[in-house]
Motif scaffolding. Sequence first.
Motif, PDB file in Angstrom:
ATOM      1  N   ILE A  23     -29.206 -13.244   0.243  1.00 46.11           N
ATOM      2  CA  ILE A  23     -29.277 -11.989  -0.505  1.00 46.11           C
ATOM      3  C   ILE A  23     -30.413 -11.125   0.028  1.00 46.11           C
ATOM      4  O   ILE A  23     -30.274  -9.905   0.194  1.00 46.11           O
ATOM      5  CB  ILE A  23     -29.474 -12.260  -2.015  1.00 46.11           C
ATOM      6  N   GLY A  24     -31.563 -11.758   0.307  1.00 43.85           N
ATOM      7  CA  GLY A  24     -32.663 -11.018   0.917  1.00 43.85           C
ATOM      8  C   GLY A  24     -32.254 -10.402   2.240  1.00 43.85           C
ATOM      9  O   GLY A  24     -32.598  -9.254   2.553  1.00 43.85           O
ATOM     10  N   ALA A  25     -31.495 -11.154   3.027  1.00 43.74           N
ATOM     11  CA  ALA A  25     -31.020 -10.660   4.321  1.00 43.74           C
ATOM     12  C   ALA A  25     -30.048  -9.500   4.153  1.00 43.74           C
ATOM     13  O   ALA A  25     -30.043  -8.552   4.946  1.00 43.74           O
ATOM     14  CB  ALA A  25     -30.363 -11.795   5.098  1.00 43.74           C
ATOM     15  N   LEU A  26     -29.204  -9.571   3.118  1.00 44.82           N
ATOM     16  CA  LEU A  26     -28.264  -8.481   2.849  1.00 44.82           C
ATOM     17  C   LEU A  26     -29.001  -7.167   2.580  1.00 44.82           C
ATOM     18  O   LEU A  26     -28.535  -6.094   2.972  1.00 44.82           O
ATOM     19  CB  LEU A  26     -27.392  -8.832   1.635  1.00 44.82           C
ATOM     20  N   ILE A  27     -30.144  -7.265   1.907  1.00 39.14           N
ATOM     21  CA  ILE A  27     -30.920  -6.067   1.588  1.00 39.14           C
ATOM     22  C   ILE A  27     -31.703  -5.576   2.801  1.00 39.14           C
ATOM     23  O   ILE A  27     -31.756  -4.377   3.086  1.00 39.14           O
ATOM     24  CB  ILE A  27     -31.873  -6.360   0.416  1.00 39.14           C
TER      25      ILE A  27
END
Length: 472
Positions: A59-63
């Motif tokens: 999720i951090g990578a998606l952001i």
Amino acid sequence: MSLVFQALCTSIVCYTSLNMGLIMGWPSCTLKLFESGNTTLHRPMTETELALFGSLSSIGALISTPIAGYLLDVIGRKYCMILSALSYATAWGFIAFTTQVEMILTAIFISGLGASSMLIVRVYVSEFCQETVRGTMTTVSIVFYSTGLMIVYMLGGNLEYKMTVYSCLGISVVGVIILGFLKETPTYFLKRGMPEEAKKSIAFYRRVSVESKKVMQEMEALRRAFNPDLEQVVSPEEEKLKMAEKEEDKSPEKLTFWQFIKTSRSTRVATYLTLAIITLSTFQGLLVVQVYAVPLFEEAVPTMSSIACSVLQAFVTGAAGLIAGYLSDVAGRRPLVIYSSIASGLCCVMLGTQLHLHWAPHWVTAMFLYLFTVTYTLGAGTVAYVLITDVFLPEVKSVLSMFIIQWSWLCCFIILFIFNPLVSIIGLGPVFYMFGAFCLLTAVYSYFYQPETKGLPVDAVQLVLVRRRGEK
């Protein structure tokens, strides 16, 4: 000397992938500890928190990936890389000085912000390396990622919790410091209208004089790559019209990003191709084996040390990634994906039947897990990301690479989040049947739609994409 220096610079950039391997492999070593009554945290993690512990970095990578895609052309590749490395150091700093479950999950999320390096590394390395070694160099990140996995498995299996965390913190800080020795890429400088700086960058990475013939040739090649007309397939009549326009000094108006996408058929084909290959390769399932390696080996091979099995699996991944990089520049991208995906599918089917029916000793399970690791890494697991550096023109490379990597992180989150619940519902064996189906789908898709891009400059790749599409 030039190639050796490019390899050294590639290693410095890819050191950040080692940090990503550390944080991605860490949940595997601490999952059992965090859910037990003897946890080092202020309370045991719940089942949902354990699922988030393994997948929240996605999720951090998606952001962070779209932010990195924008910043690549604003502050440059080098400073984006430094920000990514700082995210890992910050995450380990949080982990080292907290015992709160919520803060640990926050640290995993922050580490995911650094996972935008998955995009930055490939753009950075592909822009300062020569085309003849582009495939090999862009896969070095896989070797460093696997090394990170191997290090954290060994640390987690031999050191107590705090010492493991402090060691990983120290390793991540080194990653921030060494990036200071690199220069920005020539592509970024030329895109920002700084040709003299671009020449200096080429000279730095080729270890030649700024006024050398080599620098002039590469500058000319870069300028050709920035010409969007080169990617169009035109008839002789259209070519004559274009020549007439040039004689009348009708300089074409610079296209916006969306206008470029709309008018460039090869860019649209490249986007569809990389999206499909990335999706199919992610759902082949090796990421699950890496993130949940220790508990997975405990269940699949109970008679063997899960830590030793996990370390060996990480070593096998790194070795296969290095070989894959070499083969992609020798045998080509397309055959690697096709044949390795078929082999991966067969491994998954055999592994699934072994886990489901237990028709052989436990060492056979380990053997097929390692074979699956090798076949996946030799093909789809490596080439899918090499393609991103091969197929996009400089005008859209940063944005579209960002979009593809962001999509891959979404796929990673989905497969990591659903894995444990799926195993609880249908069992580990049938899950590998599903992975095998995606392997075979990858082989079929690549056979019909993936062109060969080995050793081709980006303007030539555009012609290959459009012509191949026209043949279908």
